[in-house]
Write a protein that holds these residues in place. Structure first.
Motif, PDB file in Angstrom:
ATOM      1  N   LEU A  22      -5.220  -8.965   0.828  1.00 13.70           N
ATOM      2  CA  LEU A  22      -4.535  -7.680   0.818  1.00 13.70           C
ATOM      3  C   LEU A  22      -5.597  -6.608   0.628  1.00 13.70           C
ATOM      4  CD1 LEU A  22      -1.926  -6.001   0.757  1.00 13.70           C
ATOM      5  CD2 LEU A  22      -1.817  -6.396  -1.698  1.00 13.70           C
ATOM      6  N   ARG A  23      -5.622  -5.620   1.486  1.00 19.04           N
ATOM      7  CA  ARG A  23      -6.653  -4.585   1.460  1.00 19.04           C
ATOM      8  C   ARG A  23      -6.036  -3.199   1.648  1.00 19.04           C
ATOM      9  NH1 ARG A  23      -9.178  -8.466   0.263  1.00 19.04           N
ATOM     10  NH2 ARG A  23     -11.019  -9.396   1.252  1.00 19.04           N
ATOM     11  N   THR A  39      -7.104   9.505   5.255  1.00 20.16           N
ATOM     12  CA  THR A  39      -6.404   8.463   5.997  1.00 20.16           C
ATOM     13  C   THR A  39      -6.303   7.234   5.105  1.00 20.16           C
ATOM     14  OG1 THR A  39      -7.273   9.240   8.125  1.00 20.16           O
ATOM     15  CG2 THR A  39      -6.409   7.004   8.050  1.00 20.16           C
ATOM     16  N   VAL A  40      -5.117   6.634   5.046  1.00 20.51           N
ATOM     17  CA  VAL A  40      -4.904   5.427   4.243  1.00 20.51           C
ATOM     18  C   VAL A  40      -4.393   4.315   5.148  1.00 20.51           C
ATOM     19  CG1 VAL A  40      -3.717   4.412   2.262  1.00 20.51           C
ATOM     20  CG2 VAL A  40      -4.306   6.856   2.247  1.00 20.51           C
ATOM     21  N   VAL A  41      -5.026   3.154   5.070  1.00 18.71           N
ATOM     22  CA  VAL A  41      -4.620   1.999   5.864  1.00 18.71           C
ATOM     23  C   VAL A  41      -4.439   0.810   4.937  1.00 18.71           C
ATOM     24  CG1 VAL A  41      -5.325   0.337   7.627  1.00 18.71           C
ATOM     25  CG2 VAL A  41      -5.772   2.773   7.970  1.00 18.71           C
ATOM     26  N   GLY A  42      -3.308   0.122   5.043  1.00 16.42           N
ATOM     27  CA  GLY A  42      -3.061  -1.095   4.289  1.00 16.42           C
ATOM     28  C   GLY A  42      -3.015  -2.283   5.231  1.00 16.42           C
ATOM     29  N   ARG A  43      -3.680  -3.383   4.854  1.00 19.42           N
ATOM     30  CA  ARG A  43      -3.747  -4.550   5.712  1.00 19.42           C
ATOM     31  C   ARG A  43      -3.429  -5.826   4.918  1.00 19.42           C
ATOM     32  NH1 ARG A  43      -6.445  -3.804  10.559  1.00 19.42           N
ATOM     33  NH2 ARG A  43      -6.825  -6.039  10.694  1.00 19.42           N
ATOM     34  N   VAL A  44      -2.683  -6.714   5.533  1.00 18.97           N
ATOM     35  CA  VAL A  44      -2.494  -8.067   5.025  1.00 18.97           C
ATOM     36  C   VAL A  44      -3.114  -9.007   6.049  1.00 18.97           C
ATOM     37  CG1 VAL A  44      -0.851  -9.868   4.432  1.00 18.97           C
ATOM     38  CG2 VAL A  44      -0.389  -7.507   3.771  1.00 18.97           C
ATOM     39  N   ASP A  45      -4.107  -9.780   5.610  1.00 16.54           N
ATOM     40  CA  ASP A  45      -4.869 -10.621   6.526  1.00 16.54           C
ATOM     41  C   ASP A  45      -5.398  -9.755   7.673  1.00 16.54           C
ATOM     42  OD1 ASP A  45      -4.285 -12.642   4.813  1.00 16.54           O
ATOM     43  OD2 ASP A  45      -2.951 -13.736   6.147  1.00 16.54           O
ATOM     44  N   GLN A  47      -3.510  -7.994   9.794  1.00 13.81           N
ATOM     45  CA  GLN A  47      -2.512  -7.057  10.278  1.00 13.81           C
ATOM     46  C   GLN A  47      -2.434  -5.795   9.433  1.00 13.81           C
ATOM     47  OE1 GLN A  47       1.379  -8.615  11.069  1.00 13.81           O
ATOM     48  NE2 GLN A  47       0.625 -10.478  12.064  1.00 13.81           N
ATOM     49  N   GLN A  48      -2.477  -4.657  10.106  1.00 16.59           N
ATOM     50  CA  GLN A  48      -2.224  -3.389   9.429  1.00 16.59           C
ATOM     51  C   GLN A  48      -0.716  -3.245   9.264  1.00 16.59           C
ATOM     52  OE1 GLN A  48      -3.745   0.081  11.435  1.00 16.59           O
ATOM     53  NE2 GLN A  48      -2.443   1.471  10.257  1.00 16.59           N
ATOM     54  N   PHE A  49      -0.257  -3.049   8.024  1.00 19.13           N
ATOM     55  CA  PHE A  49       1.187  -2.963   7.810  1.00 19.13           C
ATOM     56  C   PHE A  49       1.649  -1.571   7.387  1.00 19.13           C
ATOM     57  CE2 PHE A  49      -0.399  -3.831   3.576  1.00 19.13           C
ATOM     58  CZ  PHE A  49       0.451  -3.151   2.730  1.00 19.13           C
ATOM     59  N   LYS A  58       2.981  11.452   5.459  1.00 11.61           N
ATOM     60  CA  LYS A  58       4.051  10.472   5.318  1.00 11.61           C
ATOM     61  C   LYS A  58       3.481   9.076   5.513  1.00 11.61           C
ATOM     62  CE  LYS A  58       8.619   9.256   7.121  1.00 11.61           C
ATOM     63  NZ  LYS A  58       9.670   9.587   8.121  1.00 11.61           N
ATOM     64  N   ALA A  59       3.871   8.143   4.638  1.00  9.45           N
ATOM     65  CA  ALA A  59       3.484   6.743   4.814  1.00  9.45           C
ATOM     66  C   ALA A  59       4.466   6.091   5.777  1.00  9.45           C
ATOM     67  CB  ALA A  59       3.504   6.010   3.473  1.00  9.45           C
ATOM     68  N   VAL A  60       3.940   5.372   6.766  1.00 10.46           N
ATOM     69  CA  VAL A  60       4.792   4.767   7.788  1.00 10.46           C
ATOM     70  C   VAL A  60       4.459   3.288   7.935  1.00 10.46           C
ATOM     71  CG1 VAL A  60       5.095   6.916   9.058  1.00 10.46           C
ATOM     72  CG2 VAL A  60       3.179   5.417   9.620  1.00 10.46           C
ATOM     73  N   SER A  61       5.429   2.527   8.392  1.00  7.64           N
ATOM     74  CA  SER A  61       5.246   1.088   8.596  1.00  7.64           C
ATOM     75  C   SER A  61       4.559   0.834   9.930  1.00  7.64           C
ATOM     76  CB  SER A  61       6.601   0.381   8.571  1.00  7.64           C
ATOM     77  OG  SER A  61       7.433   0.872   9.609  1.00  7.64           O
ATOM     78  N   LYS A  62       3.780  -0.238   9.979  1.00  6.34           N
ATOM     79  CA  LYS A  62       3.069  -0.595  11.206  1.00  6.34           C
ATOM     80  C   LYS A  62       3.407  -1.997  11.695  1.00  6.34           C
ATOM     81  CE  LYS A  62       0.555   1.876  12.786  1.00  6.34           C
ATOM     82  NZ  LYS A  62       0.781   3.003  13.715  1.00  6.34           N
ATOM     83  N   THR A  63       4.282  -2.702  10.971  1.00  4.31           N
ATOM     84  CA  THR A  63       4.735  -4.011  11.430  1.00  4.31           C
ATOM     85  C   THR A  63       6.250  -4.102  11.268  1.00  4.31           C
ATOM     86  OG1 THR A  63       4.511  -5.088   9.268  1.00  4.31           O
ATOM     87  CG2 THR A  63       2.579  -5.117  10.716  1.00  4.31           C
ATOM     88  N   GLU A  64       6.849  -4.937  12.071  1.00  2.52           N
ATOM     89  CA  GLU A  64       8.290  -5.109  12.010  1.00  2.52           C
ATOM     90  C   GLU A  64       8.707  -5.783  10.710  1.00  2.52           C
ATOM     91  OE1 GLU A  64      12.095  -4.502  13.187  1.00  2.52           O
ATOM     92  OE2 GLU A  64      10.251  -3.776  14.161  1.00  2.52           O
ATOM     93  N   TRP A  65       7.866  -6.694  10.198  1.00  2.00           N
ATOM     94  CA  TRP A  65       8.277  -7.433   8.999  1.00  2.00           C
ATOM     95  C   TRP A  65       8.341  -6.560   7.754  1.00  2.00           C
ATOM     96  CZ3 TRP A  65       4.444  -7.290   5.378  1.00  2.00           C
ATOM     97  CH2 TRP A  65       3.109  -7.265   5.801  1.00  2.00           C
TER      98      TRP A  65
END
Length: 346
Positions: A22-23, A39-45, A47-49, A58-65
Motif C-alpha cells: 500500500l503506497r 497531487t496525491v496518488v494512492g496505490r495497492v500493488d 493499481q492506482q485506486f 476532490k479525491a476520486v476513485s480510480k478502480t471499480e473495486w
C-alpha cells in the motif's frame, strides 16, 4: 540513504510474489502555473485506486473495486484530509526554500509512505519519508522510532518532531497495525484483479539475421518476472541487455531481454531464453516460435510509461528517476480511513 530506510530497500518494482503493498505519494510543486500545486496518488500493488489534486480539490476513485466498496463518507474524508495537507504543503515548501536559501525557480516537495505485507509469511515492512527537489530530506527510522535527516537543512525539523511523543506514537500505531489492516481490506475489495495471475506469452524476435535477438515476455500479471539466457545449457550473461518493465493497456505487463549474437554463433550454439513468473518457467529457443506481440500493445505500453514519467517527472521527476517506480494510507488518530498522514509544520 536513498529516500528509503535501509531495512526497507524494497521499491514497488521489487515486491516479490506473495507480498502486497500500500503506497501513497504526495507531490507538491511550486513555480509552475499550469500544474496542480499538490497531487496525491494512492496505490495497492500495481493499481492506482485513488487520486486527488489541488485543481479539482476532490479525491476520486480510480478502480471499480474501491468505487463499489466505499461510499460518499469515505471520499469526503479523503478529500478533507488532502485539502488539509495542501495547506500544510504550502508552508513546508516555503520553509524548505528558506532553509536552502532559494527564492525563485521550480521546486518539489514529496511525502511518501506505505507498508508491505507478505500473505504467506505474515512479514510486514513500512516506510515514511520526505524529499525536496529530488533529494532525501527526512525519513522516519521505524526501528528506533525517530526522525532522521541526511542534510543540515532538515535538522531543525528532526529535533522538533522527535520531541513530540504523541506524533511518534501515532506513527508507530499506524505502521504497526492500521496500514496493514487497510491494505488487507483493499486486497479483499479488489481480490478479483489484485490477486489474479496471468502467465506471460514469450517470443523470440529478430529484425534481420544480423541483428540482436530479443526475448519478449508480455501479457503477464503480477509484474515480477525474471528473464535470463542459457548458452549450451549454461547461464549466459555476456552481451545481454535487460529492458524496462512496461505496462500494457489491459493492466498486464511486458518486458524484453536482448542478446547480441552473430548468425554464426546462433547457428553453432544452443541459446535458450528462460522466463520465470509466479513459479512457472517457460523456455524458448526458436525465433518466431510464438506469435509476435501486437505492435499496438507495445506502443500503448510505451505511451503509458512516458505519460507516467511526464506527470511524476514535472512534479518530482528527480525522485522518480532515482526510484524507477518506487511507489500510503490512513493515518488519522480515530482509525477511520484517510490518506492523510500530515505531520506538524516543518
Amino acid at each position: 540513504m536513498q529516500l528509503v530506510l535501509g531495512l526497507l530497500l524494497v521499491g514497488v518494482h521489487l515486491v516479490c510474489a506473495g507480498t502486497h503493498s500500500l503506497r501513497y505519494f504526495y507531490t507538491g510543486v511550486s513555480g509552475v502555473r499550469d500544474l496542480p500545486e499538490l497531487t496525491v496518488v494512492g496505490r495497492v500493488d500495481d493499481q492506482q485506486f485513488m487520486y486527488f489534486d489541488s485543481k479539482i480539490m476532490k479525491a476520486v476513485s480510480k478502480t471499480e473495486w474501491i468505487r463499489q466498496s466505499e461510499g460518499e463518507d469515505y471520499w469526503d474524508s479523503q478529500t478533507q484530509t488532502d485539502i488539509t495537507y495542501h495547506r500544510s504543503f504550502k508552508n513546508n515548501i516555503q520553509v524548505a526554500k528558506e532553509r536552502f536559501n532559494q527564492t525563485t525557480g521550480v521546486h518539489t516537495f514529496q511525502q511518501m509512505y506505505g507498508c508491505d505485507w507478505d500473505d504467506q509469511t505474515g512479514e510486514i515492512n513500512a516506510f515514511y519519508q520526505y524529499g525536496y527537489d529530488g533529494e532525501d530530506f527526512l525519513s522516519l527510522d521505524l526501528k528506533e522510532m525517530r526522525w532522521i535527516s541526511p542534510v543540515q537543512q532538515g535538522f531543525i525539523t528532526v529535533q522538533k518532531w522527535n520531541n513530540i511523543g504523541a506524533l511518534l506514537e501515532r506513527d508507530k500505531r499506524y505502521f504497526n497495525t492500521e496500514c496493514i489492516e487497510w491494505l488487507q481490506k483493499y486486497l479483499e475489495y479488489g481480490k478479483s484483479s489484485l490477486k489474479k495471475t496471468v502467465s506471460p506469452q514469450v517470443s523470440l524476435l529478430q529484425r534481420s539475421s544480423s541483428s540482436s535477438v530479443s526475448c519478449h515476455a508480455t501479457g503477464f500479471y503480477p509484474k515480477e518476472v525474471t528473464i535470463s539466457w542459457m548458452k549450451n545449457d549454461q547461464e549466459h550473461h555476456e552481451d545481454v541487455v535487460l529492458g524496462e518493465l512496461l505496462p500494457n493497456e489491459d493492466r498486464t505487463f511486458q518486458k524484453t531481454s536482448t542478446i547480441k549474437v552473430t548468425p554464426e554463433e546462433w547457428k553453432n550454439n544452443k541459446f535458450i531464453c528462460v522466463v520465470q513468473h509466479q513459479g512457472e518457467t517457460k523456455r524458448v529457443n526458436e525465433i518466431g516460435t510464438n506469435p509476435a506481440p501486437s505492435p499496438i500493445g507495445i506502443i500503448i505500453g510505451v505511451v503509458v510509461a512516458v505519460l507516467l514519467l511526464i506527470v511524476i517527472g514535472v512534479a518530482g521527476y528527480k525522485v522518480y528517476q532515482k526510484k524507477k517506480g518506487f511507489k500510503p494510507v490512513n493515518a488519522s488518530d480515530d482509525g477511520s480511513n484517510s490518506s492523510d498522514h500530515t505531520d506538524p509544520k516543518a
